[in-house]
Design a protein around this motif. Structure first.
Motif, PDB file in Angstrom:
ATOM      1  N   LEU A 253       0.842  -1.206   0.000  1.00  0.00           N
ATOM      2  CA  LEU A 253       0.000   0.000   0.000  1.00  0.00           C
ATOM      3  C   LEU A 253       0.878   1.258   0.000  1.00  0.00           C
ATOM      4  O   LEU A 253       0.642   2.193  -0.784  1.00  0.00           O
ATOM      5  CB  LEU A 253      -0.905  -0.015   1.238  1.00  0.00           C
ATOM      6  CG  LEU A 253      -1.814   1.190   1.452  1.00  0.00           C
ATOM      7  CD1 LEU A 253      -2.870   1.265   0.354  1.00  0.00           C
ATOM      8  CD2 LEU A 253      -2.482   1.106   2.829  1.00  0.00           C
TER       9      LEU A 253
ATOM     10  N   ASN B  49       1.754   4.302  -3.095  1.00  0.00           N
ATOM     11  CA  ASN B  49       1.261   5.658  -2.835  1.00  0.00           C
ATOM     12  C   ASN B  49       2.377   6.582  -2.381  1.00  0.00           C
ATOM     13  O   ASN B  49       2.386   7.036  -1.224  1.00  0.00           O
ATOM     14  CB  ASN B  49       0.133   5.600  -1.794  1.00  0.00           C
ATOM     15  CG  ASN B  49      -1.114   4.949  -2.354  1.00  0.00           C
ATOM     16  OD1 ASN B  49      -1.889   5.600  -3.063  1.00  0.00           O
ATOM     17  ND2 ASN B  49      -1.278   3.675  -2.086  1.00  0.00           N
TER      18      ASN B  49
ATOM     19  N   GLU C  15      -5.233   9.034   6.835  1.00  0.00           N
ATOM     20  CA  GLU C  15      -5.683   7.958   7.718  1.00  0.00           C
ATOM     21  C   GLU C  15      -6.816   7.165   7.059  1.00  0.00           C
ATOM     22  O   GLU C  15      -6.850   5.945   7.091  1.00  0.00           O
ATOM     23  CB  GLU C  15      -6.164   8.543   9.053  1.00  0.00           C
ATOM     24  CG  GLU C  15      -6.646   7.447   9.990  1.00  0.00           C
ATOM     25  CD  GLU C  15      -7.219   7.959  11.297  1.00  0.00           C
ATOM     26  OE1 GLU C  15      -6.834   9.059  11.727  1.00  0.00           O
ATOM     27  OE2 GLU C  15      -8.059   7.236  11.874  1.00  0.00           O
ATOM     28  N   HIS C  16      -7.711   7.891   6.411  1.00  0.00           N
ATOM     29  CA  HIS C  16      -8.836   7.239   5.744  1.00  0.00           C
ATOM     30  C   HIS C  16      -8.349   6.304   4.626  1.00  0.00           C
ATOM     31  O   HIS C  16      -8.841   5.183   4.476  1.00  0.00           O
ATOM     32  CB  HIS C  16      -9.770   8.308   5.166  1.00  0.00           C
ATOM     33  CG  HIS C  16     -10.900   7.746   4.370  1.00  0.00           C
ATOM     34  ND1 HIS C  16     -11.968   7.089   4.958  1.00  0.00           N
ATOM     35  CD2 HIS C  16     -11.114   7.706   3.022  1.00  0.00           C
ATOM     36  CE1 HIS C  16     -12.790   6.676   3.998  1.00  0.00           C
ATOM     37  NE2 HIS C  16     -12.297   7.035   2.828  1.00  0.00           N
ATOM     38  N   GLU C  17      -7.354   6.778   3.879  1.00  0.00           N
ATOM     39  CA  GLU C  17      -6.832   5.942   2.775  1.00  0.00           C
ATOM     40  C   GLU C  17      -6.117   4.705   3.311  1.00  0.00           C
ATOM     41  O   GLU C  17      -6.181   3.631   2.705  1.00  0.00           O
ATOM     42  CB  GLU C  17      -5.895   6.775   1.895  1.00  0.00           C
ATOM     43  CG  GLU C  17      -6.641   7.790   1.047  1.00  0.00           C
ATOM     44  CD  GLU C  17      -5.728   8.822   0.424  1.00  0.00           C
ATOM     45  OE1 GLU C  17      -6.104   9.364  -0.637  1.00  0.00           O
ATOM     46  OE2 GLU C  17      -4.642   9.126   0.990  1.00  0.00           O
TER      47      GLU C  17
ATOM     48  N   ARG D 250      -6.896   3.166   6.117  1.00  0.00           N
ATOM     49  CA  ARG D 250      -7.965   2.263   6.566  1.00  0.00           C
ATOM     50  C   ARG D 250      -8.628   1.569   5.375  1.00  0.00           C
ATOM     51  O   ARG D 250      -8.917   0.370   5.420  1.00  0.00           O
ATOM     52  CB  ARG D 250      -9.009   3.025   7.397  1.00  0.00           C
ATOM     53  CG  ARG D 250      -8.482   3.395   8.778  1.00  0.00           C
ATOM     54  CD  ARG D 250      -9.511   4.145   9.615  1.00  0.00           C
ATOM     55  NE  ARG D 250      -8.928   4.554  10.882  1.00  0.00           N
ATOM     56  CZ  ARG D 250      -8.860   3.791  11.971  1.00  0.00           C
ATOM     57  NH1 ARG D 250      -9.376   2.576  11.956  1.00  0.00           N
ATOM     58  NH2 ARG D 250      -8.289   4.230  13.069  1.00  0.00           N
ATOM     59  N   GLU D 251      -8.850   2.322   4.327  1.00  0.00           N
ATOM     60  CA  GLU D 251      -9.456   1.744   3.120  1.00  0.00           C
ATOM     61  C   GLU D 251      -8.529   0.706   2.485  1.00  0.00           C
ATOM     62  O   GLU D 251      -8.963  -0.345   2.028  1.00  0.00           O
ATOM     63  CB  GLU D 251      -9.710   2.874   2.117  1.00  0.00           C
ATOM     64  CG  GLU D 251     -11.088   2.839   1.542  1.00  0.00           C
ATOM     65  CD  GLU D 251     -11.311   4.039   0.634  1.00  0.00           C
ATOM     66  OE1 GLU D 251     -12.419   4.565   0.707  1.00  0.00           O
ATOM     67  OE2 GLU D 251     -10.382   4.439  -0.100  1.00  0.00           O
ATOM     68  N   GLY D 252      -7.226   1.014   2.499  1.00  0.00           N
ATOM     69  CA  GLY D 252      -6.245   0.107   1.899  1.00  0.00           C
ATOM     70  C   GLY D 252      -6.118  -1.207   2.650  1.00  0.00           C
ATOM     71  O   GLY D 252      -5.639  -2.199   2.102  1.00  0.00           O
TER      72      GLY D 252
ATOM     73  N   GLU E 286      -8.629  -2.888   3.777  1.00  0.00           N
ATOM     74  CA  GLU E 286      -9.934  -3.542   3.680  1.00  0.00           C
ATOM     75  C   GLU E 286      -9.836  -5.068   3.636  1.00  0.00           C
ATOM     76  O   GLU E 286     -10.681  -5.764   4.175  1.00  0.00           O
ATOM     77  CB  GLU E 286     -10.590  -3.076   2.387  1.00  0.00           C
ATOM     78  CG  GLU E 286     -12.002  -2.646   2.519  1.00  0.00           C
ATOM     79  CD  GLU E 286     -12.464  -2.036   1.204  1.00  0.00           C
ATOM     80  OE1 GLU E 286     -13.252  -1.102   1.269  1.00  0.00           O
ATOM     81  OE2 GLU E 286     -12.004  -2.503   0.121  1.00  0.00           O
TER      82      GLU E 286
ATOM     83  N   TYR F 290      -6.870  -1.831  15.094  1.00  0.00           N
ATOM     84  CA  TYR F 290      -6.616  -1.009  13.896  1.00  0.00           C
ATOM     85  C   TYR F 290      -5.999   0.359  14.198  1.00  0.00           C
ATOM     86  O   TYR F 290      -5.237   0.881  13.397  1.00  0.00           O
ATOM     87  CB  TYR F 290      -7.910  -0.810  13.100  1.00  0.00           C
ATOM     88  CG  TYR F 290      -8.451  -2.092  12.536  1.00  0.00           C
ATOM     89  CD1 TYR F 290      -7.915  -2.660  11.396  1.00  0.00           C
ATOM     90  CD2 TYR F 290      -9.501  -2.753  13.167  1.00  0.00           C
ATOM     91  CE1 TYR F 290      -8.406  -3.857  10.889  1.00  0.00           C
ATOM     92  CE2 TYR F 290      -9.988  -3.949  12.666  1.00  0.00           C
ATOM     93  CZ  TYR F 290      -9.436  -4.490  11.525  1.00  0.00           C
ATOM     94  OH  TYR F 290      -9.915  -5.664  11.034  1.00  0.00           O
TER      95      TYR F 290
END
Ligand code: FES
Ligand code: FES
Length: 167
Positions: free
Chosen positions: A114, A118, A124-126, A128-130, A132, A141
């Motif tokens: 990940l 990038n 932080e959101h990305e 968490r999404e990564g 998944e 987490y």
């Protein structure tokens, strides 16, 4: 039986496998690299993630024969020969990003991929999404996300060392 030849953590191996043999079975049972875990049978948990030619894959849903000729990296292959941990491993340690540790090998391998994909950085959101495709049953987490952000800074050359967790 068909043969598969692949490089794992820099060492070339040839093994006889059945057509249905999974990569994770080859790694754990034949090569005895048991750092790659199996946490489900539904391709959901991500405990089995390894890199094939630099890309993270779930080794529980990859046939050993599909890795023929490839270069595979497992959690055992991340530290350098002198024992120095990969920045992602160092960050997981510094940020206490594990509890039982069962999900950790897959988390670390997914996180490295990940971050590598990038270079512009990750929110932080990305992060968490990564993640998944990786399940932590201890639900740790929060610290995992912080560790990945800290490792990204080192992997992208923004810092020389992992930022101290209490800084
Ligand atoms: S063991 Fe591969 S996804 Fe769960
Ligand atoms: S640390 Fe226990 S499953 Fe993630």
């Amino acid at each position: 039986m068909p043969q598969v030849t692949l490089t794992v953590n820099g060492t070339t191996h040839t093994a006889e496998v059945e057509g249905r043999t999974l990569l994770v079975e080859l790694l754990r049972e034949t090569l005895r690299l048991t750092g790659t875990h199996v946490g489900c049978d539904t391709s959901q948990c991500g405990a089995c993630v390894v890199h094939i030619d630099g890309e993270s894959v779930k080794s529980c849903t990859t046939l050993a024969l599909q890795a023929n000729g490839a270069s595979v990296t497992t959690i055992e292959g991340l530290a350098s020969a002198d024992g120095k941990l990969h920045p992602m491993q160092e960050a997981f340690r510094e940020y206490h990003a594990l509890q039982c540790g069962f999900c950790t090998p897959g988390m670390v391998m997914s996180a490295i991929d990940l971050v590598q994909k990038n270079p512009q950085g990750l929110s932080e959101h990305e992060i968490r999404e990564g993640l998944e495709g990786n399940i932590c049953r201890c639900t740790g987490y929060h610290n995992i996300v912080k560790a990945i952000a800290a490792a990204a800074d080192v992997m992208h050359g923004k810092r020389a060392e992992i930022a101290p967790a209490m800084a």
